[in-house]
Write a protein that holds these residues in place. Structure first.
Motif, short mmCIF file in Angstrom:
data_model
loop_
_atom_site.label_atom_id
_atom_site.label_comp_id
_atom_site.label_asym_id
_atom_site.label_seq_id
_atom_site.Cartn_x
_atom_site.Cartn_y
_atom_site.Cartn_z
N VAL A 1 0.87 -1.18 0.00
CA VAL A 1 0.00 0.00 0.00
C VAL A 1 0.90 1.23 0.00
O VAL A 1 1.79 1.35 0.85
CB VAL A 1 -0.93 0.02 1.22
N LEU B 1 -6.17 0.69 7.56
CA LEU B 1 -5.33 -0.39 7.05
C LEU B 1 -5.05 -1.42 8.12
O LEU B 1 -5.08 -2.63 7.87
CB LEU B 1 -4.01 0.18 6.52
N VAL C 1 3.44 -1.40 3.72
CA VAL C 1 2.94 -0.02 3.64
C VAL C 1 4.13 0.91 3.47
O VAL C 1 5.09 0.83 4.25
CB VAL C 1 2.14 0.38 4.90
#
Length: 285
Positions: free
Chosen positions: A21, A39, A49
């Motif tokens: 992400v 998230l 991430v």
């Protein structure tokens, strides 16, 4: 007082994963904390991430709420890489930099003012695997508009009957107006009319989607990614539109209902928008 955060090692982060992400951020510590909390509550295991910060002062992760959510993500098994990308060279360059940090098969670009409900990431991944296209996305809901029903926008909704096909879409074409269903709370009203069963999802035709878009990383790169950034002045917008139009040309794309993406409706940090990227970037055809 919380202890200093480890930023993460870029080389170590680039170990292969299914999903990363990518979160660009600037001057939005409170909103970023909410985004990361969404998230952290999603059940997909092991996604990474990347947070790339272009704040004018201290980076956002110096805020205790952001630091706490970074720690929660890591505690739940998600590698987190914290980076700064300065000086600013525009939105497209920032997105290109984020893509360069990842070696994952899929990348989810998530704006720093979007909260994802539990299950949203899993649903996007499931849709991407089944549809096998260039991107899938969740249009973002603005809940302050929940009672503002705009039926004239609903006619732009058209489901995909199967796997999305490549489409050539440009401003001025009727298909360009598909984006109107992503304003305000229009998509929630469309979703209500579809009456989907629990666990059911539906793909629909799009021109572009803002805020929450999952790409097949190899196909995004093959379509040029955001490498057009050097052809743009710093003060631009619409870089995600330009990239998605190029991916649509080659591989097709879709929006997914229900959307689990909710806009925080904070004031924009992009206040100088001299150029639309899609007006400058030459697309084939």
């Amino acid at each position: 007082m919380n202890r200093p955060l480890e930023l993460g090692d870029p080389a170590d982060f680039r170990r292969g994963r299914t999903l990363d992400v990518l979160v660009p951020t600037r001057n939005r510590a409170a909103e970023l904390a909410v985004t990361l909390s969404g998230l952290a509550a999603n059940s997909v295991a092991g996604f990474g991430v990347v947070v790339s910060d272009q704040s004018d002062g201290d980076p956002s992760w110096t805020h205790p709420a952001v630091a706490a959510m970074v720690r929660v993500l890591r505690h739940r098994g998600h590698p987190v890489l914290l980076t700064r990308r300065l000086p600013r060279r525009g939105l497209a360059e920032h997105r290109a930099f984020l893509l360069d940090q990842s070696a994952a098969g899929y990348v989810l670009y998530l704006d720093d003012d979007v909260w994802l409900e539990p299950g949203a990431v899993a649903r996007l991944l499931m849709a991407m695997v089944e549809l096998d296209c260039g991107f899938v996305g969740n249009g973002v809901h603005g809940l302050s508009y929940l009672d503002d029903v705009r039926p004239e926008t609903h006619r732009h909704f058209e489901p995909w009957p199967g796997r999305p096909a490549p489409e050539r879409i440009r401003p001025g074409m009727p298909q360009w107006d598909r984006a109107r269903i992503h304003s305000a709370a229009n998509l929630l009203h469309v979703t209500d009319a579809c009456d989907l069963a629990d666990g059911e999802w539906l793909a629909y035709k799009v021109s572009w989607i803002g805020g929450c878009v999952l790409y097949h990383a190899g196909r995004l790169r093959a379509a040029g990614g955001f490498d057009f950034w050097h052809r743009l002045p710093e003060r631009h917008q619409g870089e995600d539109v330009a990239a998605q139009l190029a991916v649509l040309d080659r591989y097709g794309g879709a929006g997914i209902l229900p959307s689990g993406a909710y806009h925080l409706e904070s004031p924009t940090t992009v206040t100088e928008r001299e150029v639309e990227a899609w007006e400058v970037v030459s697309l084939p055809g």
